[in-house]
Design an enzyme around this catalytic site. Structure first.
Site, PDB file in Angstrom:
ATOM      1  N   ASP A  37       0.733  -1.062  -0.151  1.00 33.83           N
ATOM      2  CA  ASP A  37       0.116  -0.141   0.002  1.00 33.83           C
ATOM      3  C   ASP A  37       1.131   1.098   0.015  1.00 33.83           C
ATOM      4  OD1 ASP A  37      -1.854   2.122   1.131  1.00 33.83           O
ATOM      5  OD2 ASP A  37      -3.290   0.296   0.707  1.00 33.83           O
TER       6      ASP A  37
ATOM      7  N   HIS B 114      -3.973   6.330   3.404  1.00 32.54           N
ATOM      8  CA  HIS B 114      -4.757   5.119   3.109  1.00 32.54           C
ATOM      9  C   HIS B 114      -4.118   3.714   3.692  1.00 32.54           C
ATOM     10  CE1 HIS B 114      -6.398   1.807   0.292  1.00 32.54           C
ATOM     11  NE2 HIS B 114      -7.294   2.749  -0.078  1.00 32.54           N
TER      12      HIS B 114
ATOM     13  N   SER C 230     -11.540  -1.275  -0.317  1.00 36.59           N
ATOM     14  CA  SER C 230     -10.488  -1.543  -0.183  1.00 36.59           C
ATOM     15  C   SER C 230     -10.675  -1.706   1.165  1.00 36.59           C
ATOM     16  CB  SER C 230      -9.866   0.321   0.633  1.00 36.59           C
ATOM     17  OG  SER C 230      -8.383   0.599  -0.611  1.00 36.59           O
TER      18      SER C 230
END
Length: 410
Positions: free
Chosen positions: A70, A109, A259
């Site tokens: 990520d 994120h 996600s």
């Protein structure tokens, strides 16, 4: 082409102190697994998945490492301290070991995904569903999956989470080779379907053979309309109003996207690998598919695959070793390096029991906070009992949807 990160966040005010105090009464009689952290009230998937009462007494992820490919993870946040290992940065001129979140678009994120999996309950109070697992953070350049996947495998990951993707017509041979490498080393690879309902199919890495691709559902098992459809979609998990923290350590409710569904699914894989340490990854996936609750159109469908993931059943059901497993069957049928493009409707597993801009509103936890605050105003013994009964009904309603139980409102 820039990577398409698959979580959207909605900025909403945090609960007031009054609400927080009132919510304490909600959990006064809630049984917890020993030494387990208490989740925030907004983490509705804990009730829907019966994590505290039924799942955590079986497993909390101990001994399992999740390779998180990520944007890196802000590892010094109290919610993640001691839960994050040193990994690697495949982007930038300096290698920080993946311990700094480099996300400049979504506020962190990678940190948000790590917290959904392994949050420790400190700081903001964010708790992950596999709090005793460990995160191996790996940051990457756009579209670069081959080296991060191989790194995760070579550094002890038993699960690889990729809550992102790039639009492609088929899985590039180099990425497919890396996925094959992971499978050969008994690593389960999980990827997000995407957040584009108008796409013809999922992108990379979701379209690679051998990848467990995850779509989205809400708290009441309705398929999330913006989940990207595709022949590679195998399961669905919570993707609507799934809050988490960013690299600033602030909990933000209302995140929407596959996600989150992918991170939660990877957390379930970690729970299962902890409980079944000698079970091959292909059997882990087989159990998840065979015990999923069918949602949407009957049988397999392009948005939810074989249905909604039910962790407790995946951990406890009697699943025959002959149950179909199209995730791994596909890699055998298509051959090394070939894209995952088989039709799955004919291969329904045997059941063991009868980044877009849009946001969707929450199903009701904000209403729950409102009721809690109102209850505090009229606090009395009778009021507390009434409120506890209402929350119990709310919790049972989620369980009825997820587990097919018959619940009569009282």
């Amino acid at each position: 082409m820039a990577a398409e990160f698959l979580t959207k966040r909605a900025r909403r005010p945090r609960a007031t102190l009054t609400t927080a105090v009132a919510l304490a009464f909600l959990f006064a009689n809630c049984p917890l697994a020993q030494a387990a952290p208490r989740p925030r009230s907004e983490e509705w998937w804990f009730d829907a998945w019966q994590i505290i009462r039924k799942v955590w007494p079986i497993a909390q992820g101990k001994g399992v490492t999740i390779g998180l490919i990520d944007t890196g993870v802000e590892a010094q946040l109290p919610e993640l301290k001691d839960a994050v290992l040193r990994g690697k940065d495949f982007v930038g001129s300096t290698d920080h070991g993946g311990l700094i979140d480099t996300d400049t678009e979504l506020g962190g994120h990678g940190t948000g995904m790590a917290a959904l999996i392994a949050g420790q309950g400190s700081g903001s109070g964010m708790v992950g569903i596999a709090p005793k697992s460990r995160i191996l953070p790996i940051s990457k350049a756009s579209g670069d999956y081959e080296k991060p996947i191989r790194y995760a495998v070579d550094h002890g990951a038993k699960v690889i989470n990729m809550s992102e993707g790039v639009p492609t017509d088929s899985c590039p041979s180099s990425v497919q080779a890396a996925v094959n490498y992971a499978i050969q080393h008994d690593v389960v690879v999980v990827a997000a379907a995407g957040n584009d309902p108008h796409a013809d199919s999922t992108g990379t890495p979701a379209n690679c053979s051998g990848v467990l691709t995850v779509g989205g559902v809400d708290a009441y098992l309705s398929p999330w309309p913006d989940s990207t459809p595709g022949s590679s979609v195998m399961l669905a998990a919570p993707s609507v109003s799934v809050g988490s923290i960013g690299k600033a350590g602030v909990f933000t409710p209302g995140g929407t996207g596959t996600s989150s569904a992918t991170a939660l699914t990877s957390g379930v894989v970690a729970l299962m690998r902890s409980h079944f340490p000698d079970m091959p990854g292909r059997e882990i996936v087989q159990r998840m598919l065979a015990t999923a609750r069918d949602v949407g159109p009957e049988g397999w469908d392009k948005k939810t695959g074989y249905g909604a993931l039910i962790p407790y059943k995946a951990l406890t059901a009697n699943v025959p070793k002959t149950a179909p497993n199209p995730v791994y069957d596909n890699i055998q049928a298509t051959g090394s390096g070939a894209p995952n493009n088989l039709e799955h409707a004919r291969h329904k597993p045997a059941r063991t029991s009868t980044h877009s801009k849009s946001d969707e509103p929450g199903y009701g936890f904000n209403g729950l906070a409102f009721i809690a605050a109102l209850t505090l105003t009229f606090l009395s013994a009778a009021g507390i009992m009434t409120f506890h009964s209402k929350r119990r009904w709310h919790s049972l309603s989620l369980k009825r949807k997820y587990h097919g139980q018959s619940v009569t409102k009282k």
